[in-house]
Scaffold this motif. Structure first.
Motif, PDB file in Angstrom:
ATOM      1  N   THR A  50       0.814  -1.225   0.000  1.00 47.19           N
ATOM      2  CA  THR A  50       0.000   0.000   0.000  1.00 47.19           C
ATOM      3  C   THR A  50       0.845   1.272   0.000  1.00 47.19           C
ATOM      4  O   THR A  50       0.356   2.332  -0.386  1.00 47.19           O
ATOM      5  N   TYR A  60      -2.966   7.348  -2.753  1.00 49.17           N
ATOM      6  CA  TYR A  60      -4.294   7.564  -2.192  1.00 49.17           C
ATOM      7  C   TYR A  60      -4.771   9.006  -2.335  1.00 49.17           C
ATOM      8  O   TYR A  60      -5.903   9.322  -1.960  1.00 49.17           O
ATOM      9  N   ARG A  99      -9.471   7.669  -4.457  1.00 52.79           N
ATOM     10  CA  ARG A  99     -10.160   8.198  -3.277  1.00 52.79           C
ATOM     11  C   ARG A  99     -11.677   8.062  -3.418  1.00 52.79           C
ATOM     12  O   ARG A  99     -12.381   7.664  -2.478  1.00 52.79           O
ATOM     13  N   GLU A 113      -6.620   2.878   2.582  1.00 53.24           N
ATOM     14  CA  GLU A 113      -5.238   2.579   2.953  1.00 53.24           C
ATOM     15  C   GLU A 113      -5.234   1.748   4.209  1.00 53.24           C
ATOM     16  O   GLU A 113      -5.968   2.031   5.160  1.00 53.24           O
TER      17      GLU A 113
END
Length: 480
Positions: free
Chosen positions: A462, A467, A473, A479
């Protein structure tokens, strides 16, 4: 107790008044015994006799004083002197073992009503006065029922995990739909890639060419981002991305063990039977102007600069790969040909060695110039046809087994630190080893973008997801 010495000192009489030991005489040879020896003998007797009397009293209290002879008393007292005990408990255990063996060889009575718990079993035994044989049958039936329930639960777990691994997460599905909509509505998104001025770089041999086969745009973005961010010369990197649609197949739920069932499910996963995996065998034809490339799966993360891979001398071999037969774990790094092939099949047993070391797909250095001089592709397809003729019984499904045969004799082992496998299999993966590896591979069902991924291994993946991107998003790809 009284001691009487004869006047000549040739005999000693020991007497007691309790009725058990009436008289004991010791004759002494006058010319062969000293007073010192005699004195020591008397001391020893004086020490031992009280213990004899105590044991005699114990025997009396236990009700065995019916013995009327020293022989009987000796049989009673002998085991105590030797530290032996009554073996009635051992006989009971032996008898119970005998009953268990008999019950194990017989059929469980039809209609036997089983208690719901061990405490209920104990209660039923007290109330119904079960004999040992009935108890053994009840115990066996309860254990077999528990084993069956555990087995069914394991299969259900494996099937659910297979569905979770094969399905597309909601967030990634959302991302694909939004990007498709953007592509159709935004003319700028449909511009040619790469731009015309960069087209020559696609065949420029001075660049480092990576080939990525994927149908997962989020996973592909992590591979590219991690490669670029880990490179000392990112401007020298060229990515060639190959993609197509997924293909699916079912699983055979015949009688098998959970572990074998898990292997079958993995082998039948869309990830392993997709045409994308078979396209690897055409890399020399797909990229005729390139001589050396690094092939990557889409479930890897690059943690170190990979440019030194182009400096490795493959010594005339085609495929630079990490061998997977020199580790201790069962799932990943202890694989030989016997783990992939059916050696009861005559063609397999005739042509392959079960102890030959396997190697890994996922991060491979391919010398395309050397590859073009071989018959690897023809050999690959020839064995695929033989497997079809044998009703797919020659090896486990997937593209690695035929590749193991086709590349036989064309593999150059590289250092295992270049490619660490098993992050999608093993929850107990060593974190320090993960940190040191150049490429970490989430091969297995527990992909980091799935809910079934291992939480402590997910951050290595990750950290390369952007993000802040609007598409990510808005699709709530969270996340970890």
């Amino acid at each position: 107790m009284q001691l009487h010495f004869s006047p000549s000192m040739r005999s000693i009489t020991i007497s007691c008044s309790n009725g058990f030991i009436g008289l004991m005489k010791i004759k002494v040879a006058a010319r062969h015994i000293s007073y010192r020896t005699l004195f020591h003998t008397i001391l020893i007797l004086a020490f031992l006799l009280p213990f004899v009397f105590i044991l005699t009293a114990v025997v009396t209290l236990e009700g065995v004083n019916k013995c009327s002879s020293f022989d009987c008393l000796g049989r009673r007292l002998g085991p105590r002197f030797l530290g032996r005990v009554d073996d009635s408990g051992q006989r009971l255990v032996r008898d119970f073992y005998k009953i268990l063996n008999q019950v194990n060889a017989e059929e469980i009575p039809h209609g036997l009503k089983l208690p719901a718990s061990f405490s209920q079993l104990v209660s039923d035994m007290k109330n119904n006065q079960y004999d040992a044989r009935t108890f053994a049958f009840m115990l066996r039936a309860m254990m077999e029922k528990s084993e069956w329930e555990i087995r069914e639960s394991k299969f259900s777990e494996l099937m659910n995990k297979h569905f979770a691994a094969s399905s597309i997460p909601k967030g990634i599905h959302c991302l694909s739909l939004r990007l498709t909509d953007e592509y159709s509505s935004n003319a700028h998104a449909r511009k040619q890639l790469p731009p015309p001025e960069l087209l020559p770089l696609l065949s420029n041999k001075s660049y480092h060419h990576f080939i990525l086969s994927t149908d997962n745009i989020l996973a592909a973005s992590v591979v590219v981002a991690s490669t670029v961010q880990s490179s000392q010369k990112p401007e020298k990197i060229v990515f060639h991305v190959i993609t197509d649609k997924k293909t699916y197949a079912g699983a055979n739920l015949s009688d098998t063990t959970p572990r074998t069932f898990a292997s079958k499910l993995q082998a039948r996963s869309p990830k392993y039977i997709s045409l994308l995996n078979h396209l690897r065998i055409y890399i020399p034809e797909l990229f005729p102007n390139l001589d050396k490339v690094v092939f990557l799966d889409d479930d890897v993360v690059i943690q170190h600069d990979l440019s030194p891979l182009w400096e490795i001398d493959l010594e005339g071999k085609v495929n630079g790969a990490v061998e997977t037969c020199k580790g201790e774990d069962e799932w990943v790094m202890s694989k030989h040909f016997r783990n992939y092939f059916n050696f009861s099949h005559p063609l397999i047993s005739k042509n392959l060695d079960p102890d030959e070391c396997a190697w890994a797909y996922g991060m491979n250095i391919f010398d395309l110039s050397a590859w073009r001089k071989t018959n690897i592709r023809e050999k690959y397809h020839s064995w695929l046809r033989e497997n079809l003729k044998s009703n797919l019984t020659m090896w486990k499904l997937g593209t690695l087994p035929p590749a193991l045969i086709a590349f036989k004799g064309h593999v150059h082992p590289i250092d295992p630190s270049w490619h660490m496998l098993g992050l999608g299999y093993q929850n107990n993966t060593n974190i320090e080893s993960v940190k040191k590896a150049a490429v970490i591979h989430y091969n297995g069902q527990s992909k980091p973008w799935l809910q079934i991924g291992f939480e402590h291994l997910r951050p290595f993946w990750t950290k390369y997801v952007n993000y802040t991107n609007d598409f990510i998003r808005n699709c709530h790809i969270l996340e970890s």
